[in-house]
Design a protein around this motif. Structure first.
Motif, PDB file in Angstrom:
ATOM      1  N   MET A  17       0.830  -1.201   0.000  1.00 58.92           N
ATOM      2  CA  MET A  17       0.000   0.000   0.000  1.00 58.92           C
ATOM      3  C   MET A  17       0.870   1.259   0.000  1.00 58.92           C
ATOM      4  O   MET A  17       1.825   1.373   0.773  1.00 58.92           O
ATOM      5  CB  MET A  17      -0.927   0.008   1.217  1.00 58.92           C
ATOM      6  N   VAL A  28      -5.543   3.363   4.336  1.00 62.25           N
ATOM      7  CA  VAL A  28      -5.836   3.110   2.924  1.00 62.25           C
ATOM      8  C   VAL A  28      -7.345   3.202   2.697  1.00 62.25           C
ATOM      9  O   VAL A  28      -8.147   2.692   3.480  1.00 62.25           O
ATOM     10  CB  VAL A  28      -5.287   1.725   2.504  1.00 62.25           C
ATOM     11  N   ILE A  33      -9.038  -1.139  -1.662  1.00 61.04           N
ATOM     12  CA  ILE A  33      -9.087  -2.557  -1.308  1.00 61.04           C
ATOM     13  C   ILE A  33     -10.172  -3.254  -2.123  1.00 61.04           C
ATOM     14  O   ILE A  33      -9.978  -4.367  -2.627  1.00 61.04           O
ATOM     15  CB  ILE A  33      -9.330  -2.735   0.206  1.00 61.04           C
ATOM     16  N   PHE A  63     -14.921  -3.894   6.874  1.00 60.23           N
ATOM     17  CA  PHE A  63     -13.507  -3.796   7.212  1.00 60.23           C
ATOM     18  C   PHE A  63     -13.357  -3.950   8.721  1.00 60.23           C
ATOM     19  O   PHE A  63     -13.918  -3.175   9.483  1.00 60.23           O
ATOM     20  CB  PHE A  63     -12.929  -2.461   6.751  1.00 60.23           C
ATOM     21  N   ILE A  67      -6.054  -0.708   7.283  1.00 59.39           N
ATOM     22  CA  ILE A  67      -4.889  -1.038   6.477  1.00 59.39           C
ATOM     23  C   ILE A  67      -4.116   0.261   6.309  1.00 59.39           C
ATOM     24  O   ILE A  67      -4.692   1.294   5.970  1.00 59.39           O
ATOM     25  CB  ILE A  67      -5.299  -1.637   5.118  1.00 59.39           C
ATOM     26  N   ARG A  68      -2.825   0.202   6.574  1.00 62.90           N
ATOM     27  CA  ARG A  68      -1.984   1.397   6.572  1.00 62.90           C
ATOM     28  C   ARG A  68      -1.005   1.392   5.402  1.00 62.90           C
ATOM     29  O   ARG A  68      -0.698   0.348   4.831  1.00 62.90           O
ATOM     30  CB  ARG A  68      -1.188   1.471   7.879  1.00 62.90           C
ATOM     31  N   ASN A  71       1.671  -1.464   4.406  1.00 68.15           N
ATOM     32  CA  ASN A  71       1.179  -2.833   4.620  1.00 68.15           C
ATOM     33  C   ASN A  71       1.137  -3.577   3.289  1.00 68.15           C
ATOM     34  O   ASN A  71       0.821  -3.002   2.253  1.00 68.15           O
ATOM     35  CB  ASN A  71      -0.220  -2.850   5.201  1.00 68.15           C
ATOM     36  N   VAL A  73      -0.857  -6.183   1.231  1.00 73.88           N
ATOM     37  CA  VAL A  73      -2.208  -6.747   1.189  1.00 73.88           C
ATOM     38  C   VAL A  73      -2.210  -7.828   0.111  1.00 73.88           C
ATOM     39  O   VAL A  73      -1.788  -7.590  -1.017  1.00 73.88           O
ATOM     40  CB  VAL A  73      -3.258  -5.670   0.868  1.00 73.88           C
ATOM     41  N   CYS A  75      -4.573 -10.792  -1.806  1.00 73.95           N
ATOM     42  CA  CYS A  75      -5.931 -11.226  -2.103  1.00 73.95           C
ATOM     43  C   CYS A  75      -5.856 -12.578  -2.812  1.00 73.95           C
ATOM     44  O   CYS A  75      -5.146 -12.727  -3.795  1.00 73.95           O
ATOM     45  CB  CYS A  75      -6.617 -10.194  -2.989  1.00 73.95           C
TER      46      CYS A  75
END
Length: 77
Positions: A17, A28, A33, A63, A67-68, A71, A73, A75
């Motif tokens: 991110m 975020v 996302i 959520f 999420i920062r 980070n 992520v 999927c």
């Protein structure tokens, strides 16, 4: 044409991110996302069906944790 198995349609994508995906507090945006999830789902649908697909609707997205920036992520679809 032989149908694909579920295993042949699987995909995993990951993104670190970045600041341009976040608000001024470093969180975020949920839309970022959701876009990542939709991309992952679209790849799976396309692989599995061997046809063009669209997302018709999303009923709910919850959520649980923020999420920062920075980070990773991932999927899985």
């Amino acid at each position: 044409m032989k149908a694909k198995t579920v295993a042949q349609s699987r995909v995993s994508i990951g993104n670190m991110m970045q600041p341009d995906q976040a608000n001024v507090n470093g969180g975020v945006h949920g839309g970022e996302i959701m876009k990542m999830m939709d991309t992952c789902a679209g790849i799976v649908a396309r692989r599995h069906s061997r046809m063009s697909t669209v997302t018709a609707r999303v009923d709910e997205l919850e959520f649980l944790l923020p999420i920062r920036v920075g980070n990773l992520v991932t999927c899985h679809g």
